[in-house]
Design a protein around this motif. Structure first.
Motif, short mmCIF file in Angstrom:
data_model
loop_
_atom_site.label_atom_id
_atom_site.label_comp_id
_atom_site.label_asym_id
_atom_site.label_seq_id
_atom_site.Cartn_x
_atom_site.Cartn_y
_atom_site.Cartn_z
N ASN A 123 0.80 -1.29 0.04
CA ASN A 123 0.11 0.07 -0.05
C ASN A 123 0.75 1.31 -0.08
O ASN A 123 0.19 2.43 0.11
N SER A 124 2.05 1.15 -0.17
CA SER A 124 2.99 2.26 0.07
C SER A 124 2.93 2.95 -1.36
O SER A 124 2.76 2.29 -2.44
N PRO A 125 3.23 4.35 -1.35
CA PRO A 125 3.07 4.78 -2.89
C PRO A 125 4.24 4.25 -4.03
O PRO A 125 4.13 3.99 -5.06
N ILE A 126 5.41 4.05 -3.32
CA ILE A 126 6.38 3.46 -4.15
C ILE A 126 5.94 1.91 -4.71
O ILE A 126 6.13 1.75 -6.02
N ALA A 127 5.60 1.20 -3.98
CA ALA A 127 5.10 -0.22 -4.33
C ALA A 127 3.62 -0.13 -5.32
O ALA A 127 3.96 -0.87 -6.23
N ARG A 128 2.85 0.68 -5.11
CA ARG A 128 1.61 0.86 -6.04
C ARG A 128 2.19 1.36 -7.19
O ARG A 128 1.69 1.34 -8.21
N ALA A 129 3.38 2.26 -7.23
CA ALA A 129 3.90 2.76 -8.52
C ALA A 129 4.60 1.83 -9.46
O ALA A 129 4.65 1.65 -10.62
N LEU A 130 5.16 0.91 -8.72
CA LEU A 130 5.99 -0.33 -9.21
C LEU A 130 5.30 -1.51 -9.74
O LEU A 130 5.54 -2.28 -10.72
N ILE A 131 4.16 -1.73 -9.10
CA ILE A 131 3.17 -2.98 -9.24
C ILE A 131 2.87 -2.85 -10.87
O ILE A 131 2.41 -1.76 -11.52
N GLY A 132 3.05 -3.78 -11.73
CA GLY A 132 2.78 -4.00 -13.00
C GLY A 132 3.89 -3.69 -13.94
O GLY A 132 3.81 -3.79 -15.24
N LYS A 133 5.08 -3.02 -13.45
CA LYS A 133 6.08 -2.42 -14.20
C LYS A 133 6.97 -3.77 -14.58
O LYS A 133 7.10 -4.64 -13.82
N GLN A 134 7.91 -3.55 -15.58
CA GLN A 134 8.92 -4.56 -16.01
C GLN A 134 10.15 -3.89 -15.98
O GLN A 134 10.45 -2.61 -15.84
#
Length: 158
Positions: A123-134
């Motif tokens: 739920n952290s901003p960095i994790a939310r931004a990274l999810i789905g990235k490659q």
């Protein structure tokens, strides 16, 4: 209630805490209450009131852990084929374009998050931004000091 994602390690840590609370803390507190009762008048008995307060915290935590475990979705990322995508449980190495440094984070559930061990909450901003990235994707995160760009360098399911 929504399912709570947690890693295998996170679920195990909660089960261990629950076992300790039920087999060690609960009996210790019950004994402390019994000992305090023997001192007589309960109205002015500080040990009794302190033990009752501890009992309330302990029982509350037991209920909280049991609820989390009953609503948990345990995800063992090592059993998921690595498609190179950042998912819950993945270990991600990112390059911070502002600080010019590489960092490695593991995306975990709220209960496991510990920034000192580079475990960040889903739920952290960095994790939310990274999810789905490659790999080679850039995640942009708004921070109090402005936008920070993280380039995904490596994605591991370990």
């Amino acid at each position: 209630m929504n399912q709570i994602p947690m890693t295998t390690r996170g679920a195990e840590m909660l089960r261990e805490e629950l076992k300790r609370l039920k087999t060690e803390e609960r009996p210790r507190i019950i004994q402390a209450i019994a000992d305090a009762r023997e001192h007589g008048d309960l109205k002015e008995n500080a040990e009794y009131h302190a033990a009752r307060e501890q009992q309330g915290f302990c029982e509350g935590r037991i209920q909280e852990i049991e609820a989390k475990l009953s609503n948990s979705q345990v995800i063992d990322v090592t059993k998921v084929p690595n498609q190179g995508k950042v998912i819950f449980g993945a270990t991600v190495t990112v390059y911070n374009t502002v600080t010019d440094k590489e960092m490695t984070y593991r995306i975990v559930g709220d209960d496991e998050a510990d920034i000192k061990q580079n475990l960040i909450s889903i739920n952290s901003p960095i994790a939310r931004a990274l999810i789905g990235k490659q790999i080679d994707d850039v995640a942009r995160v708004n921070t109090p000091n402005g936008e920070v760009e993280y380039e995904v360098v490596k994605v591991e399911y370990i």
